[in-house]
Design an enzyme around this catalytic site. Structure first.
Site, short mmCIF file in Angstrom:
data_model
loop_
_atom_site.label_atom_id
_atom_site.label_comp_id
_atom_site.label_asym_id
_atom_site.label_seq_id
_atom_site.Cartn_x
_atom_site.Cartn_y
_atom_site.Cartn_z
N MET A 73 -9.19 -2.10 8.60
CA MET A 73 -8.64 -2.44 9.90
C MET A 73 -7.84 -1.34 10.59
O MET A 73 -7.31 -1.58 11.68
CB MET A 73 -7.77 -3.70 9.78
CG MET A 73 -8.54 -4.91 9.28
SD MET A 73 -7.52 -6.41 9.08
CE MET A 73 -7.05 -6.75 10.77
N GLU A 74 -7.75 -0.14 10.03
CA GLU A 74 -6.91 0.89 10.64
C GLU A 74 -7.53 2.29 10.73
O GLU A 74 -7.15 3.08 11.60
CB GLU A 74 -5.59 1.04 9.86
CG GLU A 74 -4.68 -0.15 9.87
CD GLU A 74 -4.99 -1.14 8.78
OE1 GLU A 74 -4.67 -2.33 8.96
OE2 GLU A 74 -5.57 -0.73 7.73
N GLY A 122 -12.50 -3.27 2.08
CA GLY A 122 -13.55 -4.16 1.61
C GLY A 122 -14.82 -3.38 1.35
O GLY A 122 -15.25 -2.58 2.19
N ASP A 146 -11.68 -5.86 -2.37
CA ASP A 146 -12.59 -6.99 -2.30
C ASP A 146 -13.96 -6.49 -1.89
O ASP A 146 -14.08 -5.45 -1.24
CB ASP A 146 -12.10 -8.03 -1.30
CG ASP A 146 -11.90 -7.44 0.09
OD1 ASP A 146 -12.80 -7.63 0.94
OD2 ASP A 146 -10.88 -6.78 0.33
N ILE A 172 -12.99 -9.18 7.35
CA ILE A 172 -14.37 -9.62 7.23
C ILE A 172 -14.50 -10.59 6.06
O ILE A 172 -14.37 -10.22 4.90
CB ILE A 172 -15.33 -8.42 7.06
CG1 ILE A 172 -15.15 -7.46 8.23
CG2 ILE A 172 -16.77 -8.90 6.95
CD1 ILE A 172 -15.34 -8.09 9.61
N GLU A 200 0.80 -1.22 0.00
CA GLU A 200 0.00 0.00 0.00
C GLU A 200 0.84 1.28 0.00
O GLU A 200 0.29 2.36 -0.24
CB GLU A 200 -0.95 0.00 1.20
CG GLU A 200 -1.99 -1.10 1.13
CD GLU A 200 -2.83 -1.21 2.38
OE1 GLU A 200 -3.99 -1.62 2.27
OE2 GLU A 200 -2.32 -0.90 3.48
#
Length: 232
Positions: A173-174, A78, A197, A152, A12
């Site tokens: 997640m961040e 996601g 995704d 997830i 990333e």
């Protein structure tokens, strides 16, 4: 103006890091910060590591060491909104934790005790990101991004998030941990991520396949935002 940029993973940040001129590196506590210029704009790029604790630690180091005027959280996410596909862009208008629960004490779902229910993104940089979207002619959705220490992948966690946060457009997640630290420091932030995704039972397969696509798209977005800043 100095812009802080945060990505969790090597994939990333690598494209942005390669574009930094006069690059210098600072390492501490497992975090890496790269400083220099992109498109003539002073930047400090952080590779934080994955998850809320790593993100909070890295953001704190970034704000203390480099003192950016604004923080852009980039990378992958996601998709939850039905209009999103791999490579599309999400822009936060606010972020919340999806795995915090102190509702027994009267707090909202996702609200940490003593904190706002949501952390709002900076309106000026939301507008700047939207201008960049228009220039690049990318598909984008603006809205609520939710964060937690879980990838997830499956019907049950996905249903829980969609039921509890029906307005959420993306999950990762961040971002909320980054926003939480920025809130404590009084530093504006915005989340600009690309979809790797669509959160469902096979999202882990999509993530592995399309992370590079998301990284390229999010990098394009950040560079376009920086170019607009340089032109001011």
């Amino acid at each position: 103006m100095k812009v802080g940029i945060i990505g969790a993973m090597e994939q990333e940040v690598t494209l942005l890091r390669d574009r930094i001129e006069n690059r210098q590196t600072f390492q501490r506590a497992g975090c890496e910060i790269y400083t220099g210029q992109i498109n003539g704009v002073e930047v400090a790029l952080l590779k934080s590591g994955i998850g809320k604790v790593s993100a909070a630690l890295g953001t704190t180091l970034l704000l203390e060491h480099s003192k950016p005027d604004v923080v852009i959280n980039t990378g992958s996410a996601g998709g939850l909104a039905s209009t999103l596909n791999v490579g599309d862009i999400v822009i936060s208008d606010e972020v919340r934790y999806h795995d915090a629960d102190v509702t027994a004490f009267g707090y909202e779902p996702g609200q940490m005790a003593g904190c706002p229910a949501a952390f709002p993104a900076d309106e000026k940089f939301i507008a700047l990101a939207q201008d960049a979207i228009d220039d690049l002619q990318l598909n984008a959705v603006r809205g609520l991004v939710v964060s937690g220490d879980a990838f997830i992948n499956g019907a049950e966690p996905l249903a829980r998030i969609r039921t509890t946060f029906p307005k959420a457009i993306a999950v990762e997640m961040e971002a909320t941990a980054i926003a939480h630290v920025c809130h404590q420091f009084g530093t504006p932030f915005v989340v600009v991520r690309a979809i790797s995704d669509v959160a469902d039972k096979a999202s882990h397969l999509s993530f592995d396949e399309f992370l590079s696509v998301a990284a390229q798209q999010s990098t394009r977005m950040v560079e376009a935002i920086l170019a607009k800043l340089a032109a001011r």
